[in-house]
Scaffold this motif. Structure first.
Motif, PDB file in Angstrom:
ATOM      1  N   ALA A 163       0.838  -1.204   0.000  1.00 17.71           N
ATOM      2  CA  ALA A 163       0.000   0.000   0.000  1.00 17.71           C
ATOM      3  C   ALA A 163       0.873   1.253   0.000  1.00 17.71           C
ATOM      4  CB  ALA A 163      -0.932  -0.008   1.212  1.00 17.71           C
ATOM      5  N   ALA A 164       1.927   1.244   0.799  1.00 13.85           N
ATOM      6  CA  ALA A 164       2.836   2.396   0.842  1.00 13.85           C
ATOM      7  C   ALA A 164       3.485   2.614  -0.520  1.00 13.85           C
ATOM      8  CB  ALA A 164       3.891   2.191   1.926  1.00 13.85           C
ATOM      9  N   ALA A 165       3.904   1.542  -1.166  1.00 12.16           N
ATOM     10  CA  ALA A 165       4.533   1.657  -2.486  1.00 12.16           C
ATOM     11  C   ALA A 165       3.558   2.250  -3.498  1.00 12.16           C
ATOM     12  CB  ALA A 165       5.035   0.286  -2.952  1.00 12.16           C
ATOM     13  N   TYR A 186      -2.620  -3.215  -0.444  1.00 15.72           N
ATOM     14  CA  TYR A 186      -2.861  -3.038  -1.876  1.00 15.72           C
ATOM     15  C   TYR A 186      -2.596  -4.382  -2.523  1.00 15.72           C
ATOM     16  CZ  TYR A 186      -3.056  -0.814  -6.439  1.00 15.72           C
ATOM     17  OH  TYR A 186      -3.422  -0.456  -7.704  1.00 15.72           O
ATOM     18  N   VAL A 187      -3.620  -4.957  -3.134  1.00 12.39           N
ATOM     19  CA  VAL A 187      -3.522  -6.334  -3.622  1.00 12.39           C
ATOM     20  C   VAL A 187      -3.957  -6.453  -5.081  1.00 12.39           C
ATOM     21  CG1 VAL A 187      -3.916  -7.306  -1.316  1.00 12.39           C
ATOM     22  CG2 VAL A 187      -5.852  -6.928  -2.828  1.00 12.39           C
ATOM     23  N   GLY A 216      -7.003 -11.260  -9.453  1.00  9.19           N
ATOM     24  CA  GLY A 216      -7.240 -11.489 -10.876  1.00  9.19           C
ATOM     25  C   GLY A 216      -6.625 -10.366 -11.679  1.00  9.19           C
ATOM     26  N   LEU A 217      -7.430  -9.699 -12.487  1.00 10.71           N
ATOM     27  CA  LEU A 217      -6.939  -8.578 -13.291  1.00 10.71           C
ATOM     28  C   LEU A 217      -7.016  -7.254 -12.551  1.00 10.71           C
ATOM     29  CD1 LEU A 217      -8.589  -9.481 -16.733  1.00 10.71           C
ATOM     30  CD2 LEU A 217      -6.234  -9.893 -15.998  1.00 10.71           C
ATOM     31  N   ASN A 218      -7.668  -7.248 -11.396  1.00 10.44           N
ATOM     32  CA  ASN A 218      -7.868  -6.015 -10.638  1.00 10.44           C
ATOM     33  C   ASN A 218      -6.774  -5.800  -9.603  1.00 10.44           C
ATOM     34  OD1 ASN A 218     -10.372  -5.489 -11.914  1.00 10.44           O
ATOM     35  ND2 ASN A 218     -11.349  -6.960 -10.554  1.00 10.44           N
ATOM     36  N   GLN A 219      -6.425  -4.543  -9.403  1.00  8.07           N
ATOM     37  CA  GLN A 219      -5.549  -4.142  -8.313  1.00  8.07           C
ATOM     38  C   GLN A 219      -6.341  -3.132  -7.491  1.00  8.07           C
ATOM     39  OE1 GLN A 219      -1.448  -3.198  -9.404  1.00  8.07           O
ATOM     40  NE2 GLN A 219      -1.890  -4.020 -11.425  1.00  8.07           N
ATOM     41  N   LEU A 220      -6.340  -3.311  -6.162  1.00  8.27           N
ATOM     42  CA  LEU A 220      -7.161  -2.446  -5.336  1.00  8.27           C
ATOM     43  C   LEU A 220      -6.653  -2.382  -3.904  1.00  8.27           C
ATOM     44  CD1 LEU A 220      -9.715  -4.436  -3.685  1.00  8.27           C
ATOM     45  CD2 LEU A 220      -9.404  -5.187  -6.028  1.00  8.27           C
ATOM     46  N   PHE A 221      -7.073  -1.309  -3.218  1.00  6.43           N
ATOM     47  CA  PHE A 221      -6.800  -1.207  -1.796  1.00  6.43           C
ATOM     48  C   PHE A 221      -7.753  -2.157  -1.075  1.00  6.43           C
ATOM     49  CE2 PHE A 221      -5.011   2.938  -2.974  1.00  6.43           C
ATOM     50  CZ  PHE A 221      -3.823   2.903  -2.242  1.00  6.43           C
TER      51      PHE A 221
END
Length: 122
Positions: free
Chosen positions: A24-26, A94-95, A98-103
């Protein structure tokens, strides 16, 4: 007459704060590096959804006077004071799913979540 006394522990009412994972910091640092004047990310809550509350994310160019600031490795997370009773102790991650990246929010105060994961109750 029988009296009942409860114990009072002041630590039950102390803020634990929020933490950011390294991922998340990155991501916050990446966002701020791409937008001049951007200081960090604000995390708040609003009344919404079937479980009661939802997380609200936004960017910060000017902090609000009641913002608390949580920092990791130069990444800043701003939280309005009035949101703390609902999200105190939360780990912000922050993960990739699948194709999504999200907090993602690991909130110990959340008693339940709706089926879609968009809202929570305390």
């Amino acid at each position: 007459m029988e009296l009942h006394s409860e114990t009072f522990d002041p630590t039950d009412f102390a803020w634990r704060g929020l933490t950011l994972t390294s991922a998340a910091a990155a991501h916050i640092r990446e966002l701020t590096s791409k937008q001049p004047g951007l200081l960090g990310v604000r995390l708040g809550v609003k009344t919404t959804g079937c479980a009661g509350f939802g997380y609200v994310l936004g960017t910060v160019t000017q902090p609000e006077k009641d913002d608390l600031v949580f920092e990791r490795d130069g990444a800043k997370l701003y939280v309005p004071l009035q949101a703390m009773p609902f999200i105190d102790g939360t780990e912000v991650d922050y993960v990739r799913e699948g194709l999504n990246q999200l907090f993602k929010f690991n909130n110990p105060k959340a008693q339940n979540e709706c089926g879609c994961g968009e809202s929570f109750g305390v």
